[in-house]
Design a protein around this motif. Structure first.
Motif, PDB file in Angstrom:
ATOM      1  N   TYR A   1      54.848  74.502  13.029  1.00  0.00           N
ATOM      2  CA  TYR A   1      53.771  75.323  13.594  1.00  0.00           C
ATOM      3  C   TYR A   1      54.322  76.605  14.213  1.00  0.00           C
ATOM      4  O   TYR A   1      53.700  77.663  14.102  1.00  0.00           O
ATOM      5  CB  TYR A   1      52.983  74.522  14.635  1.00  0.00           C
TER       6      TYR A   1
ATOM      7  N   VAL B   1      52.987  80.510  13.205  1.00  0.00           N
ATOM      8  CA  VAL B   1      52.406  81.543  14.076  1.00  0.00           C
ATOM      9  C   VAL B   1      53.167  82.860  14.001  1.00  0.00           C
ATOM     10  O   VAL B   1      52.665  83.883  14.469  1.00  0.00           O
ATOM     11  CB  VAL B   1      52.260  81.072  15.543  1.00  0.00           C
TER      12      VAL B   1
ATOM     13  N   ASN C   1      48.886  69.987  15.896  1.00  0.00           N
ATOM     14  CA  ASN C   1      49.313  71.160  15.137  1.00  0.00           C
ATOM     15  C   ASN C   1      49.554  70.827  13.667  1.00  0.00           C
ATOM     16  O   ASN C   1      49.206  71.607  12.788  1.00  0.00           O
ATOM     17  CB  ASN C   1      50.557  71.793  15.757  1.00  0.00           C
TER      18      ASN C   1
END
Length: 105
Positions: free
Chosen positions: A5, A9, A57
């Motif tokens: 995750y 991002v 996530n």
């Protein structure tokens, strides 16, 4: 499949998202619809996050992958003009009279 995750991002380019999720894509489609695909993908992510706050996530990333695939598919079958994702497509031009507004007297 397990994705990171934190790495997700940090992605910003359309190609990076497709490579991250190991999804096939046509570079010509990306070149023409890049911003539209990313905008639709962003809308999908927002809906996923708002409607599923309890997801982990890794669960989110799995759903995000499907959302990216769906956003890409939309622009294989539709045009940016038909989707009207950006403000410029939603605004009526000023100082323009369309043929449907004209009447013959």
């Amino acid at each position: 499949m397990s994705w990171d995750y934190e790495k997700f991002v940090q992605l910003s380019d359309a190609e990076e998202y497709f490579e991250f999720f190991q999804l096939p894509y046509d570079q010509k489609v990306i070149n023409v619809n890049r911003l539209h695909i990313l905008k639709k993908f962003s809308e999908f992510i927002q809906q996923i996050d708002e409607n599923n706050p309890e997801l982990s996530n890794s669960e989110k990333l799995s759903i995000y992958r499907d959302a990216l695939e769906q956003a890409y598919q939309i622009f294989l079958e539709s045009t940016p003009l038909e989707q009207k994702l950006f403000k410029v497509f939603k605004q009526k031009p000023k100082n323009v009279i369309t043929l449907t507004e004209l009447s013959s007297d």
